[in-house]
Design an enzyme around this catalytic site. Structure first.
Site, short mmCIF file in Angstrom:
data_model
loop_
_atom_site.label_atom_id
_atom_site.label_comp_id
_atom_site.label_asym_id
_atom_site.label_seq_id
_atom_site.Cartn_x
_atom_site.Cartn_y
_atom_site.Cartn_z
N GLU A 95 0.81 -1.21 0.00
CA GLU A 95 0.00 0.00 0.00
C GLU A 95 0.85 1.26 0.00
O GLU A 95 1.95 1.29 0.53
CB GLU A 95 -0.93 -0.01 1.21
CG GLU A 95 -1.94 -1.13 1.09
CD GLU A 95 -3.04 -1.05 2.12
OE1 GLU A 95 -4.04 -1.74 1.94
OE2 GLU A 95 -2.90 -0.31 3.11
N CYS A 108 3.40 8.29 1.57
CA CYS A 108 3.93 7.27 2.48
C CYS A 108 4.09 5.98 1.66
O CYS A 108 3.10 5.44 1.17
CB CYS A 108 2.94 7.08 3.63
SG CYS A 108 3.41 5.80 4.78
N CYS A 115 6.83 -7.88 6.65
CA CYS A 115 7.97 -7.38 7.42
C CYS A 115 8.43 -8.48 8.37
O CYS A 115 7.61 -9.18 8.94
CB CYS A 115 7.58 -6.13 8.21
SG CYS A 115 8.95 -5.40 9.12
N CYS A 119 6.56 -6.36 14.92
CA CYS A 119 6.16 -5.59 16.10
C CYS A 119 4.69 -5.90 16.40
O CYS A 119 3.86 -5.91 15.49
CB CYS A 119 6.32 -4.10 15.83
SG CYS A 119 7.99 -3.65 15.32
N CYS A 122 1.68 -3.65 15.05
CA CYS A 122 1.67 -3.26 13.63
C CYS A 122 1.01 -4.33 12.79
O CYS A 122 1.40 -5.50 12.86
CB CYS A 122 3.11 -3.02 13.17
SG CYS A 122 3.28 -2.78 11.39
N CYS A 352 -1.60 4.97 10.04
CA CYS A 352 -0.39 4.21 10.38
C CYS A 352 -0.75 2.84 10.93
O CYS A 352 -1.59 2.72 11.80
CB CYS A 352 0.37 4.88 11.50
SG CYS A 352 1.14 6.37 11.05
N1 SAH Z 1 9.44 -0.43 9.56
C1 SAH Z 1 9.66 0.95 9.72
C2 SAH Z 1 8.80 1.80 8.82
C3 SAH Z 1 7.38 1.37 8.64
S1 SAH Z 1 6.35 1.51 10.06
C4 SAH Z 1 9.49 1.36 11.17
O1 SAH Z 1 9.02 0.55 11.96
O2 SAH Z 1 9.88 2.46 11.51
C5 SAH Z 1 6.11 3.26 10.16
C6 SAH Z 1 5.59 3.76 11.49
O3 SAH Z 1 4.24 3.34 11.71
C7 SAH Z 1 6.41 3.25 12.65
O4 SAH Z 1 6.80 4.26 13.54
C8 SAH Z 1 5.45 2.29 13.28
O5 SAH Z 1 5.77 2.09 14.60
C9 SAH Z 1 4.12 2.96 13.05
N2 SAH Z 1 3.00 2.04 13.30
C10 SAH Z 1 2.95 0.72 13.04
N3 SAH Z 1 1.78 0.20 13.43
C11 SAH Z 1 1.05 1.21 13.95
C12 SAH Z 1 -0.26 1.31 14.52
N4 SAH Z 1 -1.07 0.25 14.62
N5 SAH Z 1 -0.69 2.51 14.94
C13 SAH Z 1 0.11 3.60 14.81
N6 SAH Z 1 1.35 3.57 14.29
C14 SAH Z 1 1.83 2.39 13.86
FE1 SF4 Z 2 7.90 -3.87 10.50
FE2 SF4 Z 2 5.62 -2.77 11.32
FE3 SF4 Z 2 7.63 -3.10 13.05
FE4 SF4 Z 2 7.85 -1.25 11.09
S1 SF4 Z 2 6.39 -1.24 12.78
S2 SF4 Z 2 9.40 -2.75 11.74
S3 SF4 Z 2 6.72 -2.30 9.45
S4 SF4 Z 2 6.49 -4.73 12.00
#
Ligand code: SAH
Ligand code: SF4
Length: 383
Positions: A95, A108, A115, A119, A122, A352
């Site tokens: 996306e 974005c 990934c 996390c 996410c 996000c």
């Molecule tokens: N992998 C990289 C970039 C993609 S994620 C990273 O983790 O930095 C981009 C941002 O979106 C990150 O700061 C991540 O923590 C945030 N993010 C992921 N899941 C989210 C959620 N459910 N609500 C708000 N922010 C989120």
């Molecule tokens: Fe991967 Fe999502 Fe963690 Fe970014 S926030 S490193 S996209 S799992």
């Protein structure tokens, strides 16, 4: 099938395009001319590139394509946010989200399908990892968005901001799906195109790489292409960060902060943006704020507090608005610069961490990867 494999010129960084043209006996200015057609005018038909010499166009037609991404789905939010779901083949999709604001238009973009970092807050992390995107697939998101937004009257159009007046995307953030620094070479090629005057002409500070903390690659990025760096911190101590950002077990906080400082040596007037997701009862107490302030004293930084965007499987909650305000105030009182991210596009699942909900359903990844070791926050930190 053609005997000569077709080269997708969209994925060639400026040096690679120049050497391709040189192989055919062409001067560097020809490569620059071609680059402007592809990236600035969004042209994908060589025959339409009328000021290129005929023999050059014939060569291009015989050997190359301009292969943009295939759109699966497009959505528009009431707030002007637009989202594209691109088909990456074999059941993979990624996306891209465009967020118009008064003074900028931010795109974005994604760097991987899925990934590996996983996390627990996410939704991309829940998909597992499918594959790295190529440079063509990464830059293709920007290429497509500029073409699609050209005719959209609601998209911001900023004189000069995007290198050439009239293009809607003035800023790029690598905050879509994937961990950009775990797909380093392909991301670097795309970054070089974003910065190149004959491609997208964005300034270094208008391009942000967001990382969960791949320390060795932060050092390489500093040397190769020091764009703006955002670091997903999310926790102020190793014990909690090990659970929220599993990569922390490999590169703990002290190492990460040292890498941030080395990065800033290459970008002396810059700062690191620390992203910090606000999770109710997990990382949002006054004690966490105190620990965060200690961290902030070690690195020149700003904070971006991100209200968690919930999705069903996470089992996590967003911190209440009053808690976010108080947490932010604690940091501000300690002299830190803090912004709280506005949630945009959540009516189209473009906020996000909400990306790829459809992808997960479509690929039924949960069935294929039933046992991902991902629910690391079973117990709340404080009981
Ligand atoms: N992998 C990289 C970039 C993609 S994620 C990273 O983790 O930095 C981009 C941002 O979106 C990150 O700061 C991540 O923590 C945030 N993010 C992921 N899941 C989210 C959620 N459910 N609500 C708000 N922010 C989120
Ligand atoms: Fe991967 Fe999502 Fe963690 Fe970014 S926030 S490193 S996209 S799992």
């Amino acid at each position: 099938m053609s005997a000569v494999p077709s080269i997708n010129v969209l994925g060639l960084d400026p040096d690679a395009l120049t050497s391709l043209v040189a192989q055919w006996g062409g001067k560097p200015f020809r490569a620059r001319q071609l680059s402007r057609w592809i990236h600035q005018r969004g042209e994908d038909r060589f025959e339409a590139m009328t000021d290129l010499a005929r023999d050059f166009r014939t060569r291009l037609e015989a050997n190359c394509t301009v292969g943009g991404p295939v759109v699966n789905l497009e959505k528009r939010s009431a707030d002007g946010t637009r989202k594209w779901l691109f088909d990456m083949g074999q059941g993979n999709a990624i996306e891209t989200v465009f967020i118009p604001e008064d003074d900028r238009g931010t795109l974005c973009i994604s760097s991987q399908a899925g990934c590996t970092v996983a996390c627990p807050f996410c939704s991309t992390g829940y998909q597992g990892f499918s594959r790295n995107l190529t440079t063509a697939e990464i830059i293709g998101q920007l290429w497509h968005a500029n073409r699609a937004l050209r005719d959209d009257p609601s998209a911001a159009r900023l004189e000069g901001a995007a290198g050439e007046a009239g293009r809607a995307v003035s800023n790029v953030v690598m905050m879509g799906m994937g961990e950009p620094l775990l797909n380093y070479d392909q991301v670097l090629g795309a970054l070089r195109l974003m910065l190149d005057d004959h491609a997208y002409g964005l300034s270094r500070r208008r391009v942000t790489v967001s990382t969960s903390g791949v320390v060795p690659m932060i050092d390489r990025l500093a040397r190769d292409c020091p764009v703006a760096l955002a670091v997903s911190l999310h926790a102020p101590n190793d014990e909690l960060r090990d659970r929220l950002v599993p990569l922390n077990r490999k590169h703990p906080l002290a190492e990460l902060l040292a890498a941030c400082n080395r990065y800033l040596e290459h970008a002396p007037r810059d700062f690191i943006t620390f992203e910090y997701i606000m999770l109710d009862g997990i990382n949002d107490t006054d004690e966490h704020a105190r620990q965060l302030i200690q961290i902030a004293r070690q690195v020149r930084c700003k904070f971006n507090l991100i209200p968690f965007n919930p999705f069903p499987q996470s089992g996590l909650r967003r911190s209440p608005a009053a808690r976010i305000r108080l947490f932010s105030q604690r940091l501000v009182d300690a002299g830190l610069v803090v912004t709280v991210r506005k949630t945009r596009g959540d009516d189209i699942d473009a906020a996000c961490g909400q990306l790829a909900g459809e992808v997960r359903d479509r690929t039924r990844i949960d069935e294929r990867l039933p046992d991902r070791a991902r629910i690391v926050i079973r117990k709340k930190e404080h009981g």
